[in-house]
Motif scaffolding. Sequence first.
Motif, PDB file in Angstrom:
ATOM      1  N   GLY A  39       0.813  -1.440  -0.052  1.00 47.97           N
ATOM      2  CA  GLY A  39      -0.152   0.017  -0.043  1.00 47.97           C
ATOM      3  C   GLY A  39       0.998   1.219  -0.151  1.00 47.97           C
ATOM      4  O   GLY A  39       0.429   2.194  -0.690  1.00 47.97           O
ATOM      5  N   SER A  40       1.741   1.249   0.599  1.00 51.68           N
ATOM      6  CA  SER A  40       2.723   2.549   0.912  1.00 51.68           C
ATOM      7  C   SER A  40       3.427   2.604  -0.418  1.00 51.68           C
ATOM      8  O   SER A  40       3.875   3.886  -0.888  1.00 51.68           O
ATOM      9  CB  SER A  40       3.652   2.570   1.953  1.00 51.68           C
ATOM     10  OG  SER A  40       4.586   1.333   1.856  1.00 51.68           O
ATOM     11  N   ALA A  80       3.945   5.380  -5.763  1.00 50.01           N
ATOM     12  CA  ALA A  80       4.086   5.454  -7.198  1.00 50.01           C
ATOM     13  C   ALA A  80       2.959   6.190  -7.885  1.00 50.01           C
ATOM     14  O   ALA A  80       3.238   7.112  -8.723  1.00 50.01           O
ATOM     15  CB  ALA A  80       3.828   3.930  -7.606  1.00 50.01           C
ATOM     16  N   ARG A  81       1.701   6.371  -7.106  1.00 50.49           N
ATOM     17  CA  ARG A  81       0.793   7.180  -7.599  1.00 50.49           C
ATOM     18  C   ARG A  81       1.002   8.726  -7.566  1.00 50.49           C
ATOM     19  O   ARG A  81       0.386   9.363  -8.428  1.00 50.49           O
ATOM     20  CB  ARG A  81      -0.613   6.868  -6.836  1.00 50.49           C
ATOM     21  CG  ARG A  81      -1.242   5.663  -7.269  1.00 50.49           C
ATOM     22  CD  ARG A  81      -2.590   5.497  -6.357  1.00 50.49           C
ATOM     23  NE  ARG A  81      -3.120   4.001  -6.788  1.00 50.49           N
ATOM     24  CZ  ARG A  81      -3.265   3.301  -5.953  1.00 50.49           C
ATOM     25  NH1 ARG A  81      -2.683   3.546  -4.889  1.00 50.49           N
ATOM     26  NH2 ARG A  81      -3.616   1.858  -6.360  1.00 50.49           N
ATOM     27  N   ALA A  82       1.835   9.065  -6.637  1.00 50.03           N
ATOM     28  CA  ALA A  82       2.396  10.328  -6.664  1.00 50.03           C
ATOM     29  C   ALA A  82       3.019  10.996  -7.785  1.00 50.03           C
ATOM     30  O   ALA A  82       3.059  12.006  -8.074  1.00 50.03           O
ATOM     31  CB  ALA A  82       3.229  10.749  -5.360  1.00 50.03           C
ATOM     32  N   GLY A  83       3.583  10.106  -8.612  1.00 50.63           N
ATOM     33  CA  GLY A  83       4.293  10.272  -9.805  1.00 50.63           C
ATOM     34  C   GLY A  83       3.587   9.979 -11.187  1.00 50.63           C
ATOM     35  O   GLY A  83       2.096   9.753 -11.081  1.00 50.63           O
ATOM     36  N   VAL A 119      -7.072   2.418 -17.811  1.00 55.52           N
ATOM     37  CA  VAL A 119      -5.912   1.524 -17.037  1.00 55.52           C
ATOM     38  C   VAL A 119      -4.667   2.461 -16.775  1.00 55.52           C
ATOM     39  O   VAL A 119      -3.997   2.760 -17.627  1.00 55.52           O
ATOM     40  CB  VAL A 119      -5.774   0.243 -17.598  1.00 55.52           C
ATOM     41  CG1 VAL A 119      -4.709  -0.350 -16.815  1.00 55.52           C
ATOM     42  CG2 VAL A 119      -6.756  -0.731 -17.887  1.00 55.52           C
ATOM     43  N   LYS A 120      -4.340   2.549 -15.529  1.00 51.36           N
ATOM     44  CA  LYS A 120      -2.991   3.269 -15.388  1.00 51.36           C
ATOM     45  C   LYS A 120      -2.014   2.225 -14.887  1.00 51.36           C
ATOM     46  O   LYS A 120      -2.339   1.835 -13.533  1.00 51.36           O
ATOM     47  CB  LYS A 120      -3.307   4.479 -14.442  1.00 51.36           C
ATOM     48  CG  LYS A 120      -3.938   5.701 -14.792  1.00 51.36           C
ATOM     49  CD  LYS A 120      -4.137   6.719 -14.035  1.00 51.36           C
ATOM     50  CE  LYS A 120      -4.518   7.906 -14.655  1.00 51.36           C
ATOM     51  NZ  LYS A 120      -4.882   9.028 -13.636  1.00 51.36           N
ATOM     52  N   TYR A 121      -1.109   1.774 -15.361  1.00 47.06           N
ATOM     53  CA  TYR A 121      -0.220   0.860 -15.122  1.00 47.06           C
ATOM     54  C   TYR A 121       1.081   1.326 -14.590  1.00 47.06           C
ATOM     55  O   TYR A 121       1.657   2.224 -15.011  1.00 47.06           O
ATOM     56  CB  TYR A 121      -0.118  -0.036 -16.114  1.00 47.06           C
ATOM     57  CG  TYR A 121       1.249  -1.057 -16.040  1.00 47.06           C
ATOM     58  CD1 TYR A 121       1.098  -1.986 -15.277  1.00 47.06           C
ATOM     59  CD2 TYR A 121       2.275  -0.947 -16.760  1.00 47.06           C
ATOM     60  CE1 TYR A 121       2.207  -2.916 -15.013  1.00 47.06           C
ATOM     61  CE2 TYR A 121       3.471  -2.151 -16.628  1.00 47.06           C
ATOM     62  CZ  TYR A 121       3.237  -2.905 -15.619  1.00 47.06           C
ATOM     63  OH  TYR A 121       4.377  -3.732 -15.259  1.00 47.06           O
ATOM     64  N   TYR A 122       1.387   0.898 -13.202  1.00 49.18           N
ATOM     65  CA  TYR A 122       2.616   1.224 -12.613  1.00 49.18           C
ATOM     66  C   TYR A 122       3.604   0.394 -12.345  1.00 49.18           C
ATOM     67  O   TYR A 122       3.168  -0.776 -11.862  1.00 49.18           O
ATOM     68  CB  TYR A 122       2.163   1.894 -11.160  1.00 49.18           C
ATOM     69  CG  TYR A 122       1.301   3.373 -11.271  1.00 49.18           C
ATOM     70  CD1 TYR A 122       1.951   4.530 -11.149  1.00 49.18           C
ATOM     71  CD2 TYR A 122      -0.174   3.142 -11.480  1.00 49.18           C
ATOM     72  CE1 TYR A 122       1.001   5.499 -11.210  1.00 49.18           C
ATOM     73  CE2 TYR A 122      -0.783   4.229 -11.145  1.00 49.18           C
ATOM     74  CZ  TYR A 122      -0.337   5.430 -11.368  1.00 49.18           C
ATOM     75  OH  TYR A 122      -1.271   6.474 -11.382  1.00 49.18           O
ATOM     76  N   ALA A 123       4.777   0.482 -12.776  1.00 49.73           N
ATOM     77  CA  ALA A 123       5.840  -0.345 -12.471  1.00 49.73           C
ATOM     78  C   ALA A 123       7.189   0.244 -11.751  1.00 49.73           C
ATOM     79  O   ALA A 123       7.245   1.194 -11.564  1.00 49.73           O
ATOM     80  CB  ALA A 123       6.330  -0.859 -13.957  1.00 49.73           C
TER      81      ALA A 123
END
Length: 117
Positions: free
Chosen positions: A19-20, A25-28, A95-99
């Motif tokens: 979660g953290s 990641a969502r902040a970027g 869809v927002k994909y984060y890696a």
Amino acid sequence: MHKVVIGALVLAALAGCAGSKMKEARAGSPYKTLASDKTTLVVAQCIQFGWQDESVFGVDAGGFKEPTEAGGFTVYTTGGDYFADVQSTGAGSTVKYYAAEDNMPAKRRLAALATCL
């Protein structure tokens, strides 16, 4: 009985860690933003199923799906290094994909995700 309790505690600890990472990641910016004409549930279930494919991801295979406050879903891997936010957009979804980093595992997860659009 003890194994169940220990398992639940381990999952809770992993979820907190994931979660953290996901919040940071969502902040970027997302690794990739994609669109689909399918509903959020259909897309999220497909991504979850694809990410659980051990023949592709081996021991790192894992996909978990949780509803979001905004009415969509987040699909994520065990450590939260890879995740996708699936949100409703009109009749379809975004869809927002984060890696965590731009590497082959990130590209493989993106390829699996793309088959769901």
